[in-house]
Write a protein that holds these residues in place. Structure first.
Motif, PDB file in Angstrom:
ATOM      1  N   PRO A  13      38.468  36.317  55.110  1.00  0.00           N
ATOM      2  CA  PRO A  13      38.356  35.205  56.268  1.00  0.00           C
ATOM      3  C   PRO A  13      37.768  35.978  57.757  1.00  0.00           C
ATOM      4  CG  PRO A  13      40.064  34.847  55.096  1.00  0.00           C
ATOM      5  CD  PRO A  13      39.642  36.011  54.444  1.00  0.00           C
ATOM      6  N   SER A  14      38.233  37.329  57.779  1.00  0.00           N
ATOM      7  CA  SER A  14      37.939  37.885  59.077  1.00  0.00           C
ATOM      8  C   SER A  14      36.172  38.059  59.195  1.00  0.00           C
ATOM      9  CB  SER A  14      38.765  39.347  59.291  1.00  0.00           C
ATOM     10  OG  SER A  14      38.131  39.924  58.303  1.00  0.00           O
ATOM     11  N   ILE A  15      35.677  38.588  57.850  1.00  0.00           N
ATOM     12  CA  ILE A  15      34.164  38.654  57.827  1.00  0.00           C
ATOM     13  C   ILE A  15      33.627  37.625  58.000  1.00  0.00           C
ATOM     14  CG2 ILE A  15      32.438  39.523  56.347  1.00  0.00           C
ATOM     15  CD1 ILE A  15      33.999  41.782  57.419  1.00  0.00           C
ATOM     16  N   ARG A  16      34.018  36.255  57.505  1.00  0.00           N
ATOM     17  CA  ARG A  16      33.372  35.039  57.575  1.00  0.00           C
ATOM     18  C   ARG A  16      33.510  34.899  58.889  1.00  0.00           C
ATOM     19  NH1 ARG A  16      35.553  29.917  57.938  1.00  0.00           N
ATOM     20  NH2 ARG A  16      34.617  28.192  56.818  1.00  0.00           N
ATOM     21  N   ALA A  17      34.463  34.938  59.821  1.00  0.00           N
ATOM     22  CA  ALA A  17      34.413  34.695  61.160  1.00  0.00           C
ATOM     23  C   ALA A  17      33.274  35.470  61.891  1.00  0.00           C
ATOM     24  CB  ALA A  17      35.958  34.870  61.688  1.00  0.00           C
ATOM     25  N   LEU A  18      33.240  36.644  61.389  1.00  0.00           N
ATOM     26  CA  LEU A  18      32.032  37.311  62.134  1.00  0.00           C
ATOM     27  C   LEU A  18      30.764  36.773  61.782  1.00  0.00           C
ATOM     28  CD1 LEU A  18      33.240  41.001  61.706  1.00  0.00           C
ATOM     29  CD2 LEU A  18      33.244  39.827  63.773  1.00  0.00           C
ATOM     30  N   ILE A  19      30.568  36.453  60.470  1.00  0.00           N
ATOM     31  CA  ILE A  19      29.258  35.716  60.147  1.00  0.00           C
ATOM     32  C   ILE A  19      28.982  34.519  60.841  1.00  0.00           C
ATOM     33  CG2 ILE A  19      27.802  34.856  58.403  1.00  0.00           C
ATOM     34  CD1 ILE A  19      29.104  36.869  56.339  1.00  0.00           C
ATOM     35  N   LEU A  20      30.111  33.590  61.001  1.00  0.00           N
ATOM     36  CA  LEU A  20      30.149  32.099  61.634  1.00  0.00           C
ATOM     37  C   LEU A  20      29.662  32.453  63.242  1.00  0.00           C
ATOM     38  CD1 LEU A  20      32.796  30.124  60.201  1.00  0.00           C
ATOM     39  CD2 LEU A  20      30.172  29.945  60.036  1.00  0.00           C
ATOM     40  N   GLN A  21      30.076  33.677  63.949  1.00  0.00           N
ATOM     41  CA  GLN A  21      30.038  33.985  65.311  1.00  0.00           C
ATOM     42  C   GLN A  21      28.416  34.496  65.484  1.00  0.00           C
ATOM     43  OE1 GLN A  21      32.521  37.360  66.566  1.00  0.00           O
ATOM     44  NE2 GLN A  21      31.152  37.824  68.401  1.00  0.00           N
ATOM     45  N   ILE A  22      28.056  35.421  64.634  1.00  0.00           N
ATOM     46  CA  ILE A  22      26.570  35.584  64.406  1.00  0.00           C
ATOM     47  C   ILE A  22      25.628  34.266  64.368  1.00  0.00           C
ATOM     48  CG2 ILE A  22      24.678  36.745  63.083  1.00  0.00           C
ATOM     49  CD1 ILE A  22      26.954  38.714  62.118  1.00  0.00           C
ATOM     50  N   ASP A  23      26.146  33.300  63.452  1.00  0.00           N
ATOM     51  CA  ASP A  23      25.247  32.098  63.346  1.00  0.00           C
ATOM     52  C   ASP A  23      25.472  31.314  64.679  1.00  0.00           C
ATOM     53  OD1 ASP A  23      23.965  30.046  61.504  1.00  0.00           O
ATOM     54  OD2 ASP A  23      25.871  28.779  61.978  1.00  0.00           O
ATOM     55  N   SER A  24      26.598  31.288  65.343  1.00  0.00           N
ATOM     56  CA  SER A  24      26.721  30.593  66.491  1.00  0.00           C
ATOM     57  C   SER A  24      25.773  31.018  67.517  1.00  0.00           C
ATOM     58  CB  SER A  24      28.221  30.736  67.005  1.00  0.00           C
ATOM     59  OG  SER A  24      28.203  31.845  67.713  1.00  0.00           O
ATOM     60  N   THR A  25      25.277  32.314  67.819  1.00  0.00           N
ATOM     61  CA  THR A  25      24.515  32.784  68.703  1.00  0.00           C
ATOM     62  C   THR A  25      22.926  32.559  68.297  1.00  0.00           C
ATOM     63  OG1 THR A  25      24.579  35.221  67.902  1.00  0.00           O
ATOM     64  CG2 THR A  25      26.103  34.361  69.755  1.00  0.00           C
ATOM     65  N   GLU A  26      22.804  32.863  66.800  1.00  0.00           N
ATOM     66  CA  GLU A  26      21.351  33.003  66.149  1.00  0.00           C
ATOM     67  C   GLU A  26      20.931  31.534  65.615  1.00  0.00           C
ATOM     68  OE1 GLU A  26      19.340  35.717  66.577  1.00  0.00           O
ATOM     69  OE2 GLU A  26      20.983  36.614  67.597  1.00  0.00           O
ATOM     70  N   HIS A  27      21.871  30.753  65.110  1.00  0.00           N
ATOM     71  CA  HIS A  27      21.632  29.526  64.436  1.00  0.00           C
ATOM     72  C   HIS A  27      20.755  29.557  63.057  1.00  0.00           C
ATOM     73  CE1 HIS A  27      23.545  27.775  67.763  1.00  0.00           C
ATOM     74  NE2 HIS A  27      22.632  28.381  68.687  1.00  0.00           N
ATOM     75  N   ASP A  28      20.779  28.790  62.413  1.00  0.00           N
ATOM     76  CA  ASP A  28      20.097  28.624  61.033  1.00  0.00           C
ATOM     77  C   ASP A  28      20.421  29.580  60.171  1.00  0.00           C
ATOM     78  OD1 ASP A  28      18.987  26.217  61.979  1.00  0.00           O
ATOM     79  OD2 ASP A  28      17.179  27.447  63.000  1.00  0.00           O
ATOM     80  N   ILE A  29      21.666  30.461  60.119  1.00  0.00           N
ATOM     81  CA  ILE A  29      21.970  31.395  59.238  1.00  0.00           C
ATOM     82  C   ILE A  29      22.683  31.060  58.165  1.00  0.00           C
ATOM     83  CG2 ILE A  29      23.083  33.637  58.840  1.00  0.00           C
ATOM     84  CD1 ILE A  29      22.243  34.388  61.434  1.00  0.00           C
ATOM     85  N   VAL A  30      23.989  30.188  58.446  1.00  0.00           N
ATOM     86  CA  VAL A  30      24.845  29.552  57.393  1.00  0.00           C
ATOM     87  C   VAL A  30      24.165  28.041  57.234  1.00  0.00           C
ATOM     88  CG1 VAL A  30      27.002  28.647  57.304  1.00  0.00           C
ATOM     89  CG2 VAL A  30      26.741  30.979  58.431  1.00  0.00           C
ATOM     90  N   ILE A  31      23.996  28.095  55.863  1.00  0.00           N
ATOM     91  CA  ILE A  31      23.564  26.648  55.311  1.00  0.00           C
ATOM     92  C   ILE A  31      24.925  25.776  55.229  1.00  0.00           C
ATOM     93  CG2 ILE A  31      22.555  25.365  53.543  1.00  0.00           C
ATOM     94  CD1 ILE A  31      20.839  27.962  52.941  1.00  0.00           C
ATOM     95  N   GLN A  32      25.938  26.328  54.549  1.00  0.00           N
ATOM     96  CA  GLN A  32      27.033  25.563  54.415  1.00  0.00           C
ATOM     97  C   GLN A  32      28.357  26.332  54.240  1.00  0.00           C
ATOM     98  OE1 GLN A  32      26.909  22.045  53.739  1.00  0.00           O
ATOM     99  NE2 GLN A  32      29.084  22.176  53.806  1.00  0.00           N
ATOM    100  N   GLU A  33      29.239  25.844  55.069  1.00  0.00           N
ATOM    101  CA  GLU A  33      30.655  26.669  54.715  1.00  0.00           C
ATOM    102  C   GLU A  33      31.415  25.941  53.653  1.00  0.00           C
ATOM    103  OE1 GLU A  33      33.010  27.114  58.489  1.00  0.00           O
ATOM    104  OE2 GLU A  33      31.314  26.414  59.663  1.00  0.00           O
ATOM    105  N   LEU A  34      31.563  26.608  52.867  1.00  0.00           N
ATOM    106  CA  LEU A  34      32.158  26.390  51.121  1.00  0.00           C
ATOM    107  C   LEU A  34      33.865  26.269  51.509  1.00  0.00           C
ATOM    108  CD1 LEU A  34      29.424  27.728  49.083  1.00  0.00           C
ATOM    109  CD2 LEU A  34      29.472  25.564  49.911  1.00  0.00           C
ATOM    110  N   ASP A  35      34.504  27.190  51.730  1.00  0.00           N
ATOM    111  CA  ASP A  35      35.778  27.524  51.959  1.00  0.00           C
ATOM    112  C   ASP A  35      36.108  28.569  52.584  1.00  0.00           C
ATOM    113  OD1 ASP A  35      35.709  29.560  50.312  1.00  0.00           O
ATOM    114  OD2 ASP A  35      35.932  28.394  48.305  1.00  0.00           O
ATOM    115  N   ASP A  36      37.414  28.933  52.809  1.00  0.00           N
ATOM    116  CA  ASP A  36      37.953  30.257  53.575  1.00  0.00           C
ATOM    117  C   ASP A  36      37.064  31.578  53.055  1.00  0.00           C
ATOM    118  OD1 ASP A  36      39.459  28.536  55.065  1.00  0.00           O
ATOM    119  OD2 ASP A  36      41.142  28.950  54.021  1.00  0.00           O
ATOM    120  N   THR A  37      36.582  31.451  51.958  1.00  0.00           N
ATOM    121  CA  THR A  37      35.936  32.961  51.538  1.00  0.00           C
ATOM    122  C   THR A  37      34.463  32.843  50.781  1.00  0.00           C
ATOM    123  OG1 THR A  37      37.091  32.741  49.428  1.00  0.00           O
ATOM    124  CG2 THR A  37      38.317  33.925  50.972  1.00  0.00           C
TER     125      THR A  37
END
Length: 74
Positions: A14-38
């Motif tokens: 979950p901590s790495i997931r949060a970092l990836i989501l943080q990267i996506d929030s500034t760059e956009h179009d990285i995360v296609i779908q959040e599936l679950d906590d991991t």
């Protein structure tokens, strides 16, 4: 019209997931779908970019006791 995006399944804690989501929030179009906590589905063309950004974030937030020794020597 159908739009096709090739994705990569990323399994992480979950901590790495949060970092990836943080990267996506500034760059956009990285995360296609959040599936679950991991699990995230991310754009396959951005996998290397995410790895690079994660390494930078983790390096900036990692404690290295040798850094303290170098600073005390001066």
């Amino acid at each position: 019209m159908v739009r096709v995006i090739t994705g990569s399944l990323v399994e992480c804690d979950p901590s790495i997931r949060a970092l990836i989501l943080q990267i996506d929030s500034t760059e956009h179009d990285i995360v296609i779908q959040e599936l679950d906590d991991t699990h995230l589905l991310i754009d396959k063309s951005k996998v290397e970019y995410v790895k690079t950004m994660l390494n930078k974030l983790l390096a900036a937030n990692t404690y290295n006791p040798l850094d303290d020794e170098e600073n005390n020597d001066h």
